[in-house]
Design a protein around this motif. Structure first.
Motif, short mmCIF file in Angstrom:
data_model
loop_
_atom_site.label_atom_id
_atom_site.label_comp_id
_atom_site.label_asym_id
_atom_site.label_seq_id
_atom_site.Cartn_x
_atom_site.Cartn_y
_atom_site.Cartn_z
N THR A 1 0.85 -1.19 0.00
CA THR A 1 0.00 0.00 0.00
C THR A 1 0.89 1.24 0.00
O THR A 1 2.10 1.13 0.25
CB THR A 1 -0.86 0.06 1.28
N GLN B 1 -3.26 -7.44 10.74
CA GLN B 1 -2.88 -6.25 11.53
C GLN B 1 -3.44 -6.28 12.95
O GLN B 1 -3.07 -5.45 13.77
CB GLN B 1 -3.32 -4.95 10.80
N LYS C 1 -2.12 -0.65 12.37
CA LYS C 1 -1.92 -0.29 10.97
C LYS C 1 -0.47 -0.50 10.57
O LYS C 1 0.44 -0.36 11.40
CB LYS C 1 -2.30 1.18 10.73
N ILE C 2 -0.28 -0.83 9.29
CA ILE C 2 1.07 -0.85 8.75
C ILE C 2 1.35 0.56 8.24
O ILE C 2 0.39 1.29 7.94
CB ILE C 2 1.24 -1.91 7.62
N GLU D 1 3.73 4.49 12.70
CA GLU D 1 3.38 5.74 12.00
C GLU D 1 4.49 6.05 10.98
O GLU D 1 5.64 6.32 11.33
CB GLU D 1 3.20 6.93 12.95
N SER D 2 4.07 6.07 9.71
CA SER D 2 5.08 6.18 8.65
C SER D 2 5.91 7.46 8.73
O SER D 2 7.11 7.44 8.42
CB SER D 2 4.42 6.05 7.28
N MET E 1 1.33 13.65 5.50
CA MET E 1 0.70 12.86 6.56
C MET E 1 -0.71 13.34 6.88
O MET E 1 -1.60 12.56 7.15
CB MET E 1 1.58 12.90 7.83
N1 LIG Z 1 -1.08 7.39 9.69
C1 LIG Z 1 -0.70 6.02 9.44
C2 LIG Z 1 -1.69 5.41 8.47
C3 LIG Z 1 -1.38 3.96 8.21
C4 LIG Z 1 -2.49 3.29 7.44
O1 LIG Z 1 -3.57 3.86 7.19
N2 LIG Z 1 -2.24 2.01 7.06
C5 LIG Z 1 -3.24 1.24 6.38
C6 LIG Z 1 -2.68 0.68 5.08
S1 LIG Z 1 -2.08 1.97 4.02
C7 LIG Z 1 -3.62 0.04 7.26
O2 LIG Z 1 -2.76 -0.57 7.87
N3 LIG Z 1 -4.90 -0.28 7.34
C8 LIG Z 1 -5.37 -1.41 8.08
C9 LIG Z 1 -6.57 -1.12 8.95
O3 LIG Z 1 -6.99 0.06 8.99
O4 LIG Z 1 -7.08 -2.03 9.57
C10 LIG Z 1 0.72 5.99 8.85
O5 LIG Z 1 1.04 6.90 8.08
O6 LIG Z 1 1.49 5.06 9.17
#
Ligand SMILES: N[C@@H](CCC(=O)N[C@@H](CS)C(=O)NCC(=O)O)C(=O)O
Length: 212
Positions: A10, A39, A52-53, A71-72, A105
């Protein structure tokens, strides 16, 4: 020492594989398939409490002790500080790097992310308002980026920084949020320049899914 990258295929996952490749840091991918609920596994929640990843575990963290980071944006800053790369020391470029990283972000991620959500809905009425709202905002953000890149080679100025890695992860998905880069020629020029970099290419090619 190797860094474990917990990710999936993603935009937020790709930001970090691109950064790790560009920084030439040794890493190992631990796929977290978010379409299969991986996750929510308790072991993953210990390193990524927001389920979240992406997340990373660096065995060689501060003082040589292991550390996990979620957090990326925080991961990009952590890696930039660890390596001293893509994180300009010159104050004006440093501030610009933070600005464009926060821009990504807070906006250019959440907004196209909503387009990806609404576009997949089957109910027309549900789709219509969501798409109208979030496509408009996503296009506005592309126009902001286009203006910035009309006067700067990269987001923070003349230097490639972690802000570019953050933004390329989402720009990579422009077909999915129905944006034609030809409408934003300076973004298109930057995008092509970024994608021509071997490190960026490797970051997009590394497998972030379980083998089928
Ligand atoms: N603010 C977080 C957002 C991370 C995010 O939205 N990850 C999504 C994939 S791009 C995820 O893991 N979604 C799984 C879920 O919501 O269950 C970051 O930047 O790390």
């Amino acid at each position: 020492m190797t860094i474990d990258l917990y990710a999936f295929d993603t935009p937020n996952g790709r930001k970090i594989s691109v950064a790790l490749e560009e920084m030439a840091l040794p890493y190992r991918v631990q796929v977290v398939d978010i379409t299969q609920g991986e996750q929510f596994a308790p072991a993953f929640l210990k390193i990524s409490p927001n389920n979240k990843i992406p997340a990373i575990v660096d065995a060689d963290g501060p003082g040589g002790a292991p550390i996990s980071v979620f957090e990326s944006g925080a991961i990009l800053i952590y890696l930039a500080e660890k390596t001293g790369r893509f994180w300009p020391a010159e104050p004006a470029a440093h501030v610009a790097t933070m600005e464009w990283l926060m821009f990504q972000m807070g906006g250019f991620g959440p907004m196209p992310g909503q387009v990806h959500h609404f576009i997949a809905l089957h109910d027309d009425a549900d789709r219509r308002y969501g798409l109208q709202r979030f496509m408009q905002e996503t296009r506005r953000l592309y126009a902001v980026m286009n203006a910035r890149l009309s006067e700067n080679e990269f987001f923070a100025g003349r230097e490639l920084t972690i802000a570019d890695f953050a933004i390329i992860g989402w720009a990579w998905r422009h077909p999915r949020h129905k944006v034609d880069l030809a409408d934003y020629p300076h973004v298109q020029r930057w995008y092509q320049q970024m994608m021509a970099r071997p490190g960026v290419r490797r970051g997009f090619e590394v497998a972030l899914r379980h083998p089928s």
